[in-house]
Design a protein around this motif. Structure first.
Motif, mmCIF file in Angstrom:
data_model
loop_
_atom_site.group_PDB
_atom_site.id
_atom_site.type_symbol
_atom_site.label_atom_id
_atom_site.label_comp_id
_atom_site.label_asym_id
_atom_site.label_seq_id
_atom_site.Cartn_x
_atom_site.Cartn_y
_atom_site.Cartn_z
ATOM 1 N N VAL A 92 32.880 31.064 29.175
ATOM 2 C CA VAL A 92 32.887 32.114 30.203
ATOM 3 C C VAL A 92 32.786 33.489 29.530
ATOM 4 C CG1 VAL A 92 34.225 33.200 32.048
ATOM 5 C CG2 VAL A 92 34.251 30.706 31.778
ATOM 6 N N ASP A 137 42.938 42.150 33.267
ATOM 7 C CA ASP A 137 42.464 40.992 34.035
ATOM 8 C C ASP A 137 41.159 40.412 33.497
ATOM 9 O OD1 ASP A 137 40.718 43.006 34.705
ATOM 10 O OD2 ASP A 137 41.186 43.004 36.847
ATOM 11 N N ASP A 156 41.342 36.578 33.244
ATOM 12 C CA ASP A 156 41.948 35.829 34.356
ATOM 13 C C ASP A 156 41.112 34.632 34.795
ATOM 14 O OD1 ASP A 156 43.996 37.600 34.269
ATOM 15 O OD2 ASP A 156 43.531 38.628 36.165
ATOM 16 N N HIS A 157 39.800 34.734 34.681
ATOM 17 C CA HIS A 157 38.930 33.668 35.185
ATOM 18 C C HIS A 157 38.551 32.649 34.125
ATOM 19 C CE1 HIS A 157 36.462 36.781 33.392
ATOM 20 N NE2 HIS A 157 35.421 35.971 33.358
ATOM 21 N N PRO A 161 38.825 29.354 32.151
ATOM 22 C CA PRO A 161 39.463 28.063 32.413
ATOM 23 C C PRO A 161 40.183 27.539 31.181
ATOM 24 C CG PRO A 161 37.135 27.735 31.980
ATOM 25 C CD PRO A 161 37.356 29.236 31.983
#
Length: 239
Positions: free
Chosen positions: A157, A230, A233-234, A236
């Motif tokens: 990501v 943040d 935050d996404h 995984p």
């Protein structure tokens, strides 16, 4: 004329001192002051060892988040009641000579006094033997740089680091791909072009972490919080 006799113990007490002598008062004040100072030093030492510790930022590797001369407060509580997370800014002991040869500690009375006040928490630790960086990868994570858009990625990501990356810096000038071993951390400085970090030295054990930085407390015009933000935050968990 008959004189009345005075019963034993009822003699005139006017000649006895009514107040503590000056020397006695001085000793009492000195004793009370010594007790207060000793208790204050004990409390400060306990706070430093178990709760919070101040560190002095010695280098430019975390600009502009942290600047040279900043005093940051580091929480040790968070390590006992929570896990380290991606994005956290952490202070850790030098793993394997990341800092290179270090100057010898100051000798003499001045060095001893400075060391004592740092130990009890009155002075900020000058960070000798410690580093401060941002956590990018946890155990099991795959950290890579850079993708087609020039971004760093964690577990595939891409990460938008605009919130903490030094203005004008790329996420990294050299490409790398690393799977972080379990129980270890992969860290980078926010000033990537001026930071010796995990790109060169690899990951290190979580056990070396002293605490998580949460605030800049000095100078006054630099008062601010230090947060993970943040950006991660996404991301995984690793497969």
């Amino acid at each position: 004329m008959i004189e009345e006799s005075v019963p034993p113990g009822d003699e005139d007490q006017s000649e006895e001192p009514q107040h503590m002598p000056r020397r006695g008062r001085g000793l009492a004040i000195l004793k009370e002051t010594a007790i207060v100072v000793a208790l204050s030093l004990i409390i400060a030492t306990v706070v430093r060892i178990f709760l919070f510790q101040a560190f002095l930022i010695p280098s430019e590797s975390m600009q502009d988040t942290l600047r040279v001369g900043d005093r940051v407060m580091v929480s040790k509580i968070s390590l006992r009641f929570g896990d380290i997370e991606r994005g956290d800014v952490v202070v850790f002991a030098d793993p394997n000579g990341w800092l290179g040869p270090q100057p010898e500690a100051s000798d003499g009375v001045g060095g001893a006094i400075k060391g004592f006040f740092q130990f009890v928490g009155i002075l900020p630790d000058d960070s000798e033997g410690h580093l401060i960086k941002r956590v990018i990868g946890l155990g099991g994570d795959t950290v890579e740089c850079c993708d087609d858009d020039g971004l760093l990625s964690v577990n595939g990501v891409p990460i938008d680091e605009a919130g903490h990356l030094f203005p004008g810096d790329d996420p990294s000038l050299n490409e790398f791909s690393e799977v972080v071993p379990d129980g270890e951390l992969f860290v980078l400085g926010d000033h990537r072009s001026n930071s010796g970090d995990s790109r060169l030295n690899g990951s290190f054990s979580e056990d070396l972490v002293v605490g998580r930085a949460f605030a800049v407390v000095w100078p006054v015009n630099r008062w601010s919080t230090v947060s993970a933000g943040d950006a991660f935050d996404h991301v995984p968990d690793p497969e």
